[in-house]
Scaffold this motif. Structure first.
Motif, mmCIF file in Angstrom:
data_model
loop_
_atom_site.group_PDB
_atom_site.id
_atom_site.type_symbol
_atom_site.label_atom_id
_atom_site.label_comp_id
_atom_site.label_asym_id
_atom_site.label_seq_id
_atom_site.Cartn_x
_atom_site.Cartn_y
_atom_site.Cartn_z
ATOM 1 N N GLN A 1 0.813 -1.211 0.000
ATOM 2 C CA GLN A 1 0.000 0.000 0.000
ATOM 3 C C GLN A 1 0.847 1.263 0.000
ATOM 4 O OE1 GLN A 1 -3.311 0.153 -0.487
ATOM 5 N NE2 GLN A 1 -3.142 -2.069 -0.764
ATOM 6 N N LEU A 2 1.954 1.242 0.735
ATOM 7 C CA LEU A 2 2.856 2.396 0.786
ATOM 8 C C LEU A 2 3.484 2.650 -0.573
ATOM 9 C CD1 LEU A 2 4.272 4.538 2.548
ATOM 10 C CD2 LEU A 2 6.065 2.844 3.008
ATOM 11 N N PHE A 3 3.995 1.602 -1.191
ATOM 12 C CA PHE A 3 4.636 1.719 -2.500
ATOM 13 C C PHE A 3 3.625 2.152 -3.556
ATOM 14 C CE2 PHE A 3 6.803 0.354 -6.346
ATOM 15 C CZ PHE A 3 8.135 0.611 -6.061
ATOM 16 N N LEU A 4 2.428 1.574 -3.474
ATOM 17 C CA LEU A 4 1.368 1.909 -4.419
ATOM 18 C C LEU A 4 0.944 3.360 -4.265
ATOM 19 C CD1 LEU A 4 -0.551 0.764 -6.581
ATOM 20 C CD2 LEU A 4 -2.106 0.096 -4.750
ATOM 21 N N GLY A 5 0.861 3.828 -3.022
ATOM 22 C CA GLY A 5 0.451 5.200 -2.771
ATOM 23 C C GLY A 5 1.468 6.217 -3.257
ATOM 24 N N LYS A 6 2.745 5.892 -3.110
ATOM 25 C CA LYS A 6 3.802 6.842 -3.491
ATOM 26 C C LYS A 6 4.093 6.849 -4.984
ATOM 27 C CE LYS A 6 6.361 7.246 0.842
ATOM 28 N NZ LYS A 6 7.702 7.146 1.488
ATOM 29 N N THR A 7 3.938 5.701 -5.637
ATOM 30 C CA THR A 7 4.342 5.601 -7.039
ATOM 31 C C THR A 7 3.204 5.268 -8.002
ATOM 32 O OG1 THR A 7 4.827 3.224 -6.918
ATOM 33 C CG2 THR A 7 6.588 4.746 -6.259
ATOM 34 N N GLY A 8 2.116 4.725 -7.484
ATOM 35 C CA GLY A 8 1.049 4.275 -8.355
ATOM 36 C C GLY A 8 1.338 2.907 -8.958
ATOM 37 N N ILE A 9 2.437 2.290 -8.520
ATOM 38 C CA ILE A 9 2.847 0.983 -9.031
ATOM 39 C C ILE A 9 2.582 -0.086 -7.968
ATOM 40 C CG2 ILE A 9 4.789 -0.416 -9.842
ATOM 41 C CD1 ILE A 9 6.119 2.220 -10.718
ATOM 42 N N GLU B 1 9.164 -4.434 -15.830
ATOM 43 C CA GLU B 1 8.196 -5.046 -16.735
ATOM 44 C C GLU B 1 7.062 -5.610 -15.899
ATOM 45 O OE1 GLU B 1 10.735 -6.763 -20.462
ATOM 46 O OE2 GLU B 1 10.717 -7.931 -18.613
ATOM 47 N N GLY B 2 5.844 -5.408 -16.359
ATOM 48 C CA GLY B 2 4.709 -5.923 -15.601
ATOM 49 C C GLY B 2 3.398 -5.391 -16.132
ATOM 50 N N GLU B 3 2.471 -5.164 -15.210
ATOM 51 C CA GLU B 3 1.156 -4.623 -15.559
ATOM 52 C C GLU B 3 0.968 -3.323 -14.783
ATOM 53 O OE1 GLU B 3 -1.918 -7.614 -15.011
ATOM 54 O OE2 GLU B 3 -0.380 -9.177 -15.206
ATOM 55 N N PHE B 4 0.891 -2.210 -15.515
ATOM 56 C CA PHE B 4 0.879 -0.902 -14.868
ATOM 57 C C PHE B 4 -0.344 -0.081 -15.280
ATOM 58 C CE2 PHE B 4 5.439 -2.008 -15.622
ATOM 59 C CZ PHE B 4 5.719 -2.387 -14.324
ATOM 60 N N ASP B 5 -0.845 0.685 -14.313
ATOM 61 C CA ASP B 5 -2.015 1.534 -14.514
ATOM 62 C C ASP B 5 -1.527 2.972 -14.708
ATOM 63 O OD1 ASP B 5 -4.280 3.168 -14.235
ATOM 64 O OD2 ASP B 5 -5.243 1.780 -12.849
ATOM 65 N N LEU B 6 -1.519 3.439 -15.946
ATOM 66 C CA LEU B 6 -0.991 4.759 -16.274
ATOM 67 C C LEU B 6 -1.697 5.872 -15.505
ATOM 68 C CD1 LEU B 6 0.892 6.522 -18.034
ATOM 69 C CD2 LEU B 6 -0.898 6.507 -19.786
ATOM 70 N N ALA B 7 -3.012 5.812 -15.431
ATOM 71 C CA ALA B 7 -3.785 6.854 -14.746
ATOM 72 C C ALA B 7 -3.425 6.923 -13.267
ATOM 73 C CB ALA B 7 -5.278 6.596 -14.930
ATOM 74 N N ARG B 8 -3.276 5.757 -12.633
ATOM 75 C CA ARG B 8 -2.943 5.724 -11.207
ATOM 76 C C ARG B 8 -1.537 6.236 -10.956
ATOM 77 N NH1 ARG B 8 -4.918 1.153 -6.966
ATOM 78 N NH2 ARG B 8 -4.383 2.327 -5.083
ATOM 79 N N ILE B 9 -0.603 5.896 -11.835
ATOM 80 C CA ILE B 9 0.770 6.380 -11.697
ATOM 81 C C ILE B 9 0.802 7.902 -11.806
ATOM 82 C CG2 ILE B 9 3.055 6.416 -12.779
ATOM 83 C CD1 ILE B 9 2.581 3.511 -13.614
ATOM 84 N N LYS B 10 0.108 8.425 -12.794
ATOM 85 C CA LYS B 10 0.077 9.877 -12.989
ATOM 86 C C LYS B 10 -0.543 10.580 -11.793
ATOM 87 C CE LYS B 10 -1.239 13.424 -16.336
ATOM 88 N NZ LYS B 10 -1.877 13.681 -17.657
ATOM 89 N N GLU B 11 -1.611 10.004 -11.271
ATOM 90 C CA GLU B 11 -2.282 10.593 -10.104
ATOM 91 C C GLU B 11 -1.357 10.633 -8.886
ATOM 92 O OE1 GLU B 11 -6.218 9.733 -7.265
ATOM 93 O OE2 GLU B 11 -5.793 8.467 -9.011
ATOM 94 N N SER B 12 -0.575 9.570 -8.694
ATOM 95 C CA SER B 12 0.310 9.475 -7.529
ATOM 96 C C SER B 12 1.478 10.447 -7.617
ATOM 97 C CB SER B 12 0.836 8.041 -7.386
ATOM 98 O OG SER B 12 -0.215 7.145 -7.129
#
Length: 215
Positions: A66-74, A97-108
């Motif tokens: 959750q911490l990593f996801l919140g800070k980077t969107g990844i 390499e993986g599965e990434f959510d562009l909108a979430r990364i940009k938001e973070s």
């Protein structure tokens, strides 16, 4: 070189094959690449020891996610491979390499005012952000698509993008062939030395005869 080795070890400690994808990454590497390593994060997560550690420390693991996801969107659980690319002694790039959510990364990343969105040809998203290890230094992170992210010094990432965009040739045909053959398997951790950095050869001329090495 020592810093790069420590970085590889740190990645393994933090997270404690696909031939087509490997070839794609290799074909995009700049000509200055000296060493390349890959950690198969997906395989690591599926290993018995990782499964046991995750079950034992589930709360800490979920907090980290959750911490990593919140800070980077990844989402670290969506990272399949981590490539470490050495360009200069102790310096280079990280390719995810993986599965990434562009909108979430940009938001973070846009939450922090010190992060600066920039334009880069060939990238769906590009951001300059502070290098915590170097005062006034900057790193560049680019999202090529929903499966590839590249992070590192701006000069190195821009060199990578030049190859992606056809403005530079990248590695030689022989080097691409060597690396594609080496990284075509499903090993957990692999590393390949193409050539020693100039700084090391200058200090140890006898090492100039070393052309390549594989782990």
């Amino acid at each position: 070189m020592k810093k790069l080795v420590l970085l590889i070890a740190g990645m393994v400690g933090l997270l404690v094959g696909v031939t087509g994808i490997a070839a794609e990454v290799i074909n995009q590497l700049p000509a200055e690449t000296t060493i390349i390593a890959r950690l198969n994060a997906k395989q690591l997560r599926q290993s018995e020891i990782f499964t046991k550690l995750k079950a034992k420390h589930e709360d800490k693991y979920l907090n980290f996610i959750q911490l990593f996801l919140g800070k980077t969107g990844i989402n670290p659980d969506k990272i399949n491979s981590i490539w470490l690319v050495g360009v200069k002694q102790g310096e280079g790039m990280i390719i995810l390499e993986g599965e990434f959510d562009l909108a979430r990364i940009k938001e973070s990343i846009t939450v922090k005012p010190e992060n600066q969105l920039v334009d880069r040809k060939g990238a769906k998203l590009a951001v300059l952000f502070p290098d915590r290890k170097k005062k006034a230094g900057k790193n560049l992170g680019v999202v090529l698509d929903d499966s590839t992210i590249v992070v590192g010094k701006p000069e190195f990432v821009d060199g990578f993008l030049e190859v992606v965009n056809g403005g530079a040739e990248g590695l030689s045909a022989a080097e691409k062939k060597q690396l594609t053959a080496s990284f075509g398997s499903e090993k957990l951790l692999q590393a390949y030395l193409l050539k020693l950095p100039d700084q090391i050869v200058w200090k140890n001329p006898m090492l100039s005869s070393i052309k390549s090495a594989e782990l």
